[in-house]
Design a protein around this motif. Sequence first.
Motif, PDB file in Angstrom:
ATOM      1  N   SER A 191      -9.900   2.717   5.843  1.00 47.68           N
ATOM      2  CA  SER A 191      -8.770   3.325   6.676  1.00 47.68           C
ATOM      3  C   SER A 191      -8.606   4.297   6.668  1.00 47.68           C
ATOM      4  O   SER A 191      -7.985   5.258   7.778  1.00 47.68           O
ATOM      5  CB  SER A 191      -7.657   2.275   4.937  1.00 47.68           C
ATOM      6  OG  SER A 191      -6.469   3.283   5.904  1.00 47.68           O
ATOM      7  N   TYR A 192      -9.474   5.487   5.904  1.00 47.25           N
ATOM      8  CA  TYR A 192      -9.503   6.706   6.059  1.00 47.25           C
ATOM      9  C   TYR A 192      -9.887   6.978   7.607  1.00 47.25           C
ATOM     10  O   TYR A 192      -9.476   7.794   8.038  1.00 47.25           O
ATOM     11  CB  TYR A 192     -10.058   7.677   5.393  1.00 47.25           C
ATOM     12  CG  TYR A 192     -10.472   8.847   5.207  1.00 47.25           C
ATOM     13  CD1 TYR A 192      -9.369   9.838   5.742  1.00 47.25           C
ATOM     14  CD2 TYR A 192     -11.630   9.367   5.752  1.00 47.25           C
ATOM     15  CE1 TYR A 192      -9.476  11.098   6.119  1.00 47.25           C
ATOM     16  CE2 TYR A 192     -12.337  10.801   6.045  1.00 47.25           C
ATOM     17  CZ  TYR A 192     -11.383  11.324   6.060  1.00 47.25           C
ATOM     18  OH  TYR A 192     -11.384  13.138   6.552  1.00 47.25           O
ATOM     19  N   VAL A 193     -11.199   6.322   7.642  1.00 48.40           N
ATOM     20  CA  VAL A 193     -11.371   6.417   9.646  1.00 48.40           C
ATOM     21  C   VAL A 193     -10.647   6.253  10.322  1.00 48.40           C
ATOM     22  O   VAL A 193     -11.384   7.175  11.710  1.00 48.40           O
ATOM     23  CB  VAL A 193     -13.469   6.406   9.385  1.00 48.40           C
ATOM     24  CG1 VAL A 193     -14.152   6.643   8.334  1.00 48.40           C
ATOM     25  CG2 VAL A 193     -13.434   5.108   8.868  1.00 48.40           C
ATOM     26  N   LEU A 194     -10.469   5.412  10.488  1.00 47.48           N
ATOM     27  CA  LEU A 194      -9.481   4.979  11.698  1.00 47.48           C
ATOM     28  C   LEU A 194      -7.685   5.316  10.968  1.00 47.48           C
ATOM     29  O   LEU A 194      -7.827   6.209  12.486  1.00 47.48           O
ATOM     30  CB  LEU A 194      -8.995   3.113  11.137  1.00 47.48           C
ATOM     31  CG  LEU A 194     -10.015   2.023  11.467  1.00 47.48           C
ATOM     32  CD1 LEU A 194     -10.125   0.795  11.028  1.00 47.48           C
ATOM     33  CD2 LEU A 194     -10.691   2.109  12.599  1.00 47.48           C
ATOM     34  N   LEU A 195      -7.054   5.999   9.983  1.00 49.62           N
ATOM     35  CA  LEU A 195      -5.890   6.603  10.448  1.00 49.62           C
ATOM     36  C   LEU A 195      -6.124   7.806   9.461  1.00 49.62           C
ATOM     37  O   LEU A 195      -5.294   8.526   9.755  1.00 49.62           O
ATOM     38  CB  LEU A 195      -5.424   5.365   9.747  1.00 49.62           C
ATOM     39  CG  LEU A 195      -5.310   4.160  10.416  1.00 49.62           C
ATOM     40  CD1 LEU A 195      -4.413   2.605   9.364  1.00 49.62           C
ATOM     41  CD2 LEU A 195      -3.643   4.283  12.060  1.00 49.62           C
ATOM     42  N   GLY A 196      -6.825   7.920   9.010  1.00 45.01           N
ATOM     43  CA  GLY A 196      -6.954   8.944   8.027  1.00 45.01           C
ATOM     44  C   GLY A 196      -6.389   9.274   6.617  1.00 45.01           C
ATOM     45  O   GLY A 196      -6.077   8.670   6.038  1.00 45.01           O
TER      46      GLY A 196
END
Length: 324
Positions: A189-194
């Motif tokens: 989720s982080y690498v896609l949406l921060g």
Amino acid sequence: MTNKDRIKWGIIGLGNIANQFAIDLLLLDDAELTAVASRNRNKATEFAQKYNCTKAYDSYEALFEDDQVDIVYIATPHNSHAELAIKALESGKHVLCEKPMALSYQDAVRMVEASKKHNRFFMEAFWTRFIPTVQEVLEKVNQGVIGDIKAVQADFAFYANEAAGGRLFDKNLGGGALFDIGVYPLFLSYVLLGLPKEITAKSIYHKNGIDLQTSMLLQYENAQSLLQASIVYDADMKATISGNKGRIELNSPWYVADGYTLFKNEKEETFSLPNLGKGYTHEAIECHNCIKNNQIESKLWSHQNSLDLSRMVEEVKQQIRLDF
């Protein structure tokens, strides 16, 4: 390639992951396994012989003091990562530290500060970031191939046999679903949406207080991520990234996917992207490139990336009242 041109590795914590990493390291011409360490001398000796390594130590400190070792791979239980990584950095070693890099955000900050203070490369061993499938999927997402991301769904779940023992159910070693495997869907989720605006998390607990199963809902401005981690049931372990112009499904198990499928305009296209070895090779290659270029952090998985992820994990930990 001459011996002096090779990056010389030391490994501490000689369990299953260390074995898989050592196997993959053999695939790289510019890598050499120089030393291994365990608090059990027999275990260290057997590991060294298995991978044609010349030095086996019965203490981690002895390996840190070996001036032939360039970089230390830390594969010990979670609760020891912070202190051992900092000791290795203080000893002048570069460090690749298994995930999660620490059991608290505060410790993660200390590790990054040690890397900067001693001017040594440090990276959290988030191997998934470096496999070809994730590299290509992130590139396509950034190019807008599936439009604006609206939803991410990912789980990491398997049935673990408590009767067999081991660290997964040991609270003192940082056991439980969140820290062992929950970091993976949070990473995606982080690498896609921060960083999300809000995280909501709920768990099912073991009698000793660790989380057996944790579900997480991450709220972004215009997207949501539905994530789950569990050590009490088996899942198909696929991950889906849905945009307003299409979606991408990563092959199972998604955290080491060997390809993906793009669904767009009522058509589907499958891409095959095999990993080199098990997949640990790709993060090792990144370590080599950074060290050779005198970088103390990776541009693909930076110190700040690890700190951001640690902050997300810390928020979940507090919500589910997990106390180590």
